[in-house]
Design a protein around this motif. Sequence first.
Motif, PDB file in Angstrom:
ATOM      1  N   THR A 206       0.817  -1.217   0.000  1.00 22.60           N
ATOM      2  CA  THR A 206       0.000   0.000   0.000  1.00 22.60           C
ATOM      3  C   THR A 206       0.851   1.266   0.000  1.00 22.60           C
ATOM      4  O   THR A 206       0.309   2.360  -0.147  1.00 22.60           O
ATOM      5  CB  THR A 206      -0.909   0.026   1.245  1.00 22.60           C
ATOM      6  N   ALA A 207       2.168   1.149   0.182  1.00 23.51           N
ATOM      7  CA  ALA A 207       3.033   2.332   0.211  1.00 23.51           C
ATOM      8  C   ALA A 207       2.941   3.071  -1.119  1.00 23.51           C
ATOM      9  O   ALA A 207       3.173   2.490  -2.185  1.00 23.51           O
ATOM     10  CB  ALA A 207       4.473   1.924   0.494  1.00 23.51           C
ATOM     11  N   ARG A 208       2.605   4.375  -1.079  1.00 17.34           N
ATOM     12  CA  ARG A 208       2.423   5.143  -2.311  1.00 17.34           C
ATOM     13  C   ARG A 208       3.746   5.425  -3.006  1.00 17.34           C
ATOM     14  O   ARG A 208       3.786   5.589  -4.232  1.00 17.34           O
ATOM     15  CB  ARG A 208       1.723   6.467  -1.985  1.00 17.34           C
ATOM     16  N   ASN A 209       4.804   5.543  -2.255  1.00 18.68           N
ATOM     17  CA  ASN A 209       6.109   5.878  -2.825  1.00 18.68           C
ATOM     18  C   ASN A 209       6.967   4.623  -2.962  1.00 18.68           C
ATOM     19  O   ASN A 209       7.277   3.961  -1.961  1.00 18.68           O
ATOM     20  CB  ASN A 209       6.816   6.907  -1.943  1.00 18.68           C
ATOM     21  N   GLN A 210       7.330   4.301  -4.203  1.00 19.67           N
ATOM     22  CA  GLN A 210       8.152   3.128  -4.493  1.00 19.67           C
ATOM     23  C   GLN A 210       9.214   3.519  -5.499  1.00 19.67           C
ATOM     24  O   GLN A 210       8.916   3.759  -6.673  1.00 19.67           O
ATOM     25  CB  GLN A 210       7.279   1.986  -5.022  1.00 19.67           C
ATOM     26  N   LEU A 211      10.446   3.633  -5.034  1.00 20.84           N
ATOM     27  CA  LEU A 211      11.564   4.093  -5.862  1.00 20.84           C
ATOM     28  C   LEU A 211      12.589   2.974  -6.019  1.00 20.84           C
ATOM     29  O   LEU A 211      13.209   2.542  -5.040  1.00 20.84           O
ATOM     30  CB  LEU A 211      12.222   5.330  -5.234  1.00 20.84           C
ATOM     31  N   TRP A 212      12.774   2.512  -7.254  1.00 24.10           N
ATOM     32  CA  TRP A 212      13.747   1.452  -7.521  1.00 24.10           C
ATOM     33  C   TRP A 212      15.117   2.047  -7.814  1.00 24.10           C
ATOM     34  O   TRP A 212      15.239   3.085  -8.462  1.00 24.10           O
ATOM     35  CB  TRP A 212      13.291   0.606  -8.701  1.00 24.10           C
ATOM     36  N   GLY A 213      16.136   1.369  -7.321  1.00 25.15           N
ATOM     37  CA  GLY A 213      17.501   1.811  -7.572  1.00 25.15           C
ATOM     38  C   GLY A 213      18.494   0.704  -7.273  1.00 25.15           C
ATOM     39  O   GLY A 213      18.111  -0.431  -6.933  1.00 25.15           O
ATOM     40  N   GLU A 214      19.749   1.027  -7.392  1.00 22.46           N
ATOM     41  CA  GLU A 214      20.823   0.057  -7.145  1.00 22.46           C
ATOM     42  C   GLU A 214      21.459   0.312  -5.786  1.00 22.46           C
ATOM     43  O   GLU A 214      21.760   1.454  -5.431  1.00 22.46           O
ATOM     44  CB  GLU A 214      21.899   0.177  -8.232  1.00 22.46           C
ATOM     45  N   ILE A 215      21.647  -0.745  -5.021  1.00 21.33           N
ATOM     46  CA  ILE A 215      22.313  -0.612  -3.728  1.00 21.33           C
ATOM     47  C   ILE A 215      23.783  -0.278  -3.975  1.00 21.33           C
ATOM     48  O   ILE A 215      24.500  -1.018  -4.653  1.00 21.33           O
ATOM     49  CB  ILE A 215      22.203  -1.903  -2.901  1.00 21.33           C
ATOM     50  N   VAL A 216      24.228   0.861  -3.453  1.00 20.87           N
ATOM     51  CA  VAL A 216      25.609   1.286  -3.675  1.00 20.87           C
ATOM     52  C   VAL A 216      26.430   1.266  -2.394  1.00 20.87           C
ATOM     53  O   VAL A 216      27.665   1.341  -2.453  1.00 20.87           O
ATOM     54  CB  VAL A 216      25.656   2.701  -4.292  1.00 20.87           C
ATOM     55  N   GLU A 217      25.761   1.165  -1.249  1.00 22.50           N
ATOM     56  CA  GLU A 217      26.516   1.132   0.003  1.00 22.50           C
ATOM     57  C   GLU A 217      25.668   0.515   1.109  1.00 22.50           C
ATOM     58  O   GLU A 217      24.467   0.767   1.206  1.00 22.50           O
ATOM     59  CB  GLU A 217      26.940   2.539   0.415  1.00 22.50           C
ATOM     60  N   ILE A 218      26.310  -0.326   1.923  1.00 24.87           N
ATOM     61  CA  ILE A 218      25.687  -0.893   3.112  1.00 24.87           C
ATOM     62  C   ILE A 218      26.633  -0.675   4.288  1.00 24.87           C
ATOM     63  O   ILE A 218      27.764  -1.172   4.278  1.00 24.87           O
ATOM     64  CB  ILE A 218      25.385  -2.395   2.958  1.00 24.87           C
ATOM     65  N   GLN A 219      26.184   0.106   5.246  1.00 27.92           N
ATOM     66  CA  GLN A 219      26.969   0.327   6.456  1.00 27.92           C
ATOM     67  C   GLN A 219      26.375  -0.545   7.555  1.00 27.92           C
ATOM     68  O   GLN A 219      25.293  -0.273   8.064  1.00 27.92           O
ATOM     69  CB  GLN A 219      26.944   1.796   6.856  1.00 27.92           C
ATOM     70  N   ALA A 220      27.097  -1.604   7.882  1.00 23.42           N
ATOM     71  CA  ALA A 220      26.603  -2.576   8.842  1.00 23.42           C
ATOM     72  C   ALA A 220      26.797  -2.086  10.267  1.00 23.42           C
ATOM     73  O   ALA A 220      27.816  -1.475  10.605  1.00 23.42           O
ATOM     74  CB  ALA A 220      27.315  -3.915   8.646  1.00 23.42           C
ATOM     75  N   GLY A 221      25.803  -2.352  11.105  1.00 21.10           N
ATOM     76  CA  GLY A 221      25.878  -2.038  12.524  1.00 21.10           C
ATOM     77  C   GLY A 221      25.559  -3.265  13.349  1.00 21.10           C
ATOM     78  O   GLY A 221      25.176  -4.312  12.808  1.00 21.10           O
ATOM     79  N   SER A 222      25.697  -3.160  14.643  1.00 16.18           N
ATOM     80  CA  SER A 222      25.435  -4.306  15.507  1.00 16.18           C
ATOM     81  C   SER A 222      23.946  -4.643  15.554  1.00 16.18           C
ATOM     82  O   SER A 222      23.564  -5.805  15.715  1.00 16.18           O
ATOM     83  CB  SER A 222      25.943  -4.029  16.920  1.00 16.18           C
ATOM     84  N   VAL A 223      23.097  -3.622  15.395  1.00  9.22           N
ATOM     85  CA  VAL A 223      21.649  -3.839  15.421  1.00  9.22           C
ATOM     86  C   VAL A 223      21.011  -3.468  14.087  1.00  9.22           C
ATOM     87  O   VAL A 223      20.252  -4.244  13.511  1.00  9.22           O
ATOM     88  CB  VAL A 223      20.990  -3.015  16.549  1.00  9.22           C
TER      89      VAL A 223
END
Length: 272
Positions: A206-223
Amino acid sequence: MTNVPQRFIGRLSLESAVGTSLSDTRIRLLEQIGELGSISQAAKAVPLSYKAAWDAVDAMNNMAPQPLVVRVTGGRQGGGTQLTDYGRSIVAMYRALEIEYQLALDRLSARLGEVGAADVQEFQSLMHRLSMKTSARNQFSGPITGLRDGGVDYEVRLRLDAQSELIAVITKSSAENLGLAIGKEVFAFIKSSSVLLSTDRELQLTARNQLWGEIVEIQAGSVNDQVSLLLPSGRSVTSVVTHGSCETLGLAVGQQACALFKASSVILAVYD
C-alpha cells in the motif's frame, strides 16, 4: 575615541534547489573530487569524514536538477568519483558569487558606524533563528505537479525528475499555510527509519512511494544497517533496517532494490 568599523568575513551558504546548504565546505569537497577523482581522498583533503563527505554528495545530488558528482567504474584504480560538467559550473558560480558577497560585506562594514549595536545584535539573532537544519536523512526538492483536495487533507505530487515523483499527504491547513500551488518548488524530507526495502518486483504494497535503484553502500551495525540506493537520476535514498532483515533479504552492493515509504511519512517545506 573613534569607533573602528568591524569587518565581516563572510562564509557564503546558498539556500536553493541546489541544496539545503551549499557551503564553502561542500564546494571545497566538490573541487577536491574534481581534482583527485576520489571521494575518500577528497574527504581527507577538506577535511571531512568519509561518511560526512558521502552524505554531503548525496544531499547535493538529491537537491540539484541534475547530479553534481557521479560514480565511475573501471580503469587502473578500479573506479572512483567524478565531477560532472554541471558540478563544475556550480563550483564556478559559487566562487564568483563569493567574491561579490565579500565586497558587499565590506561595504556594509564601512557603514557599520551608522547602525546601533543593538540593531546589529538583533540582526545576528534573526539570522540564527532562520537557519534551518533537519535530522531527516533523505532530502529532495522539486516542483509540485499535482494537488488533490481530500477534504481534511491534501495529496501533493512532487516531481523529482523524468523518472520519479514523490507523493505526500498533509493536512489541509498545512497546505494552506505553505501556500502550495502547481509549479511551486518545495522540499521533501523522509526519515531513513521510515523507508522500507524490498527486492521483489511482484510484491503488492500500500506504500504510495516506491523508488527502484541500485544498492551502492551498506553500512553494517550491531543492530541496524544503513542501506543507500542510487536512483537512475543520480539521486539517492537511504534506509535504516535491522541487521537481521538485511541478511534475510540478502541485500548486497550492486543489487536492485525498492525504497518504499508511505505518503504520510513525507514532510514538506517551502522557502518564501
